[in-house]
Design a protein around this motif. Structure first.
Motif: not given
Length: 554
Positions: A215-222, A253-264
């Protein structure tokens, strides 16, 4: 000569582009409505997955206007006005846009805009650091003593033995509850190389990683090597599986990996990314969210929170977390790492009253000095429970390691909670949280250092009178979709009194049938012709158990 000319043109274009970018600011806009007829438009199968619909029906959670997406015509009007949409939220009925002050003035006057607020000046600031990662470090595993193991355990936990044994998590694993059928959404800052690491081979081989979203950079490779490693280590606390080296708390369990955070950097927009990520988790049918994230102060001090904001109702991210809980998701969040000084208190969304907030202890059960404390500003006890977060075993891209931070006590807890909920599927998210708190180590003397104490999943499990083996509780229905009658195939034969209920998407019981019998393997329902077309939950209740199925009326 041509190359030099192209270079000059390129540099001129970049200069103009940067000049334009410098004039842009970030705004949040709330819409007045969803722009549709609510009663005619709530068709959940259009915007929620089958698993998400089943969760709502199972726990009698009504579908409402907040489930409708942001009106697409409204969004197009903003884009056509020159604003760039950065993220959107159906729960908040809002979008975050980047625009010039001139464009912002124009869109604020649009008839469907309720309000417009400046979120960030987009001025260049030196990052003050990463508050939710503060003091969190990982180091290669260096302990020389052999890993402890118990021969009767189904797993050889390796380096993770203590953090699971501390919670008595083996009790659930040994009885077949390792997260099967449960879906966990991991909201984090990136999952560097998690698609290649051997500790996740089992997840990949069994298709337990259901997908990713940035969600931080749509389409990015997490998974990219430039991504931050934090989410990778968090995932390993739950999903790692190398017998004898490290096994996580929910390896099946099953997992969805969702990036919402910009670490920098640390900006207020990341709270809106978080809400968008939680909404996505809801839409794909996640049962739990693990969020090893927290928000207090930002790079732009004018946007920072105060302790008074930690009241469970103020910050955007906490409002979003509590909304996720209302939708039936069990939200697990790290308490924060500011307990050693400065801020001291838990961060948002850990202040949410419907969030399971996790503090950190060391291998001996002593509170870690960095673990953030309560109470919330309005006086509620936080954290709720605690788990090992100092010297916790984990994987990072370079291999097995150990780390310190509530970011690790949170997923250790989240994975075990998924296993407990798997064992008690008829309870809702808040009932599971209450059972965990009621059986923790200091349940009778909760405080704002460790909350209700170190979780005890054996006691929680036995207190809920859970059977020792997993039981399939799904009914086979035919035909489905149906028109006027329905045949039910039962997973076990029925004995004695039973009750059949059909529940609509508003959580209302629209059909009831009570009967009795001996050794019934199937039931026929013949009087359904007058039911309204739509999606329903069918339940069969007996003195021994409940069975359920999703049905569709044509």
């Amino acid at each position: 000569m041509k190359s030099k000319l192209l270079l000059i043109v390129s540099l001129l274009w970049m200069s103009v582009s940067f000049a334009q970018q410098a004039g842009l600011k970030t705004y949040v806009l709330h819409f007045k409505d969803k722009g549709v007829n609510k009663s005619a438009s709530i068709n959940p199968s259009v915007y929620l997955s089958e698993k998400a619909v089943e969760r709502r029906l199972k726990y009698k959670i009504a579908f409402d206007e907040s489930d409708l997406p942001v009106n697409e015509q409204y969004a197009k009007a903003l884009s056509n006005s020159g604003a760039r949409i950065l993220t959107r939220s159906r729960w908040l009925n809002a979008v975050v846009v980047e625009a010039s002050a001139e464009v912002a003035g124009k869109i604020a006057a649009l008839p469907f805009i309720a309000d417009l607020k400046l979120l960030d000046n987009n001025t260049e600031q030196v990052s003050t650091g990463k508050p939710f990662f503060e003091t969190e470090t990982v180091n290669p595993w260096a302990y020389s003593q052999p890993f402890k193991k118990v021969m009767t355990d189904v797993y050889d936990y390796g380096a993770a033995f203590n953090q699971i044994d501390q919670l008595k998590g083996q009790y659930l694993h040994n009885r077949g509850f390792s997260g099967q059928g449960m879906t966990i959404a991991v909201l984090d800052a990136g999952f560097q190389l998690a698609d290649k690491m051997p500790c996740f081979d089992s997840l990949r081989a069994n298709n337990q990683i259901l997908g990713t979203h940035d969600f931080a950079v749509p389409g990015n490779n997490v998974y990219d090597s430039a991504m931050f490693w934090h989410g990778t280590s968090v995932l390993s606390c739950m999903g790692a599986y190398i017998n004898g080296q490290m096994v996580g708390t929910a390896p099946k369990a099953s997992y969805w990996l969702i990036r919402t955070e910009v670490a920098e950097t640390e900006k207020l927009i990341e709270e809106y990314y978080w809400v968008s990520g939680a909404e996505f988790a809801d839409s794909v049918g996640a049962d739990l969210i693990n969020s090893s994230l927290g928000y207090t102060t930002f790079d732009d001090p004018s946007t920072s929170h105060t302790y008074a904001d930690m009241d469970g109702n103020t910050t955007v991210v906490t409002i979003g977390a509590d909304k996720a809980a209302q939708k039936g998701i069990l939200v697990v969040n790290s308490a924060g790492n500011s307990g050693g000084g400065g801020w001291w208190y838990i961060s948002a969304p850990a202040d949410g009253d419907s969030v399971l907030t996790v503090g950190a202890v060391d291998a001996n059960g002593i509170r870690a000095g960095f673990s953030s404390v309560g109470p919330t500003y309005d006086g509620r006890i936080k954290p709720d429970v605690s788990a090992q977060g100092a010297g916790a075993a984990l994987f990072f891209p370079n291999g097995l390691g150990y780390g310190s931070g509530t970011s690790f006590s949170s997923p250790i807890t989240c994975g075990m909670t998924a296993c407990l909920w798997q064992a008690s599927p008829n309870l809702n998210n808040m009932q599971i949280i209450e059972a965990i708190k009621a059986t923790a180590s200091q349940a009778n003397q909760a405080d704002s250092l460790l909350g209700w104490g170190i979780s005890d999943y054996k006691s929680a499990c036995t207190s809920l009178s859970v059977s020792n083996q997993p039981v399939e509780k799904v009914i086979v229905t035919y035909p489905n979709p149906f028109t006027d009658k329905l045949t039910l195939g039962l997973p076990v034969s029925l004995h004695g009194v039973y009750k059949v209920e059909i529940i609509n998407i508003q959580g209302e019981i629209v059909y009831t049938l009570v009967g009795s019998g001996e050794s019934l393997h199937s039931l026929q329902i013949n009087d359904l012709a007058n039911m309204t077309a739509g999606i329903y939950l069918l339940r069969v209740k007996t003195a021994q158990s409940d069975y359920s199925a999703r049905i569709i009326k044509n």
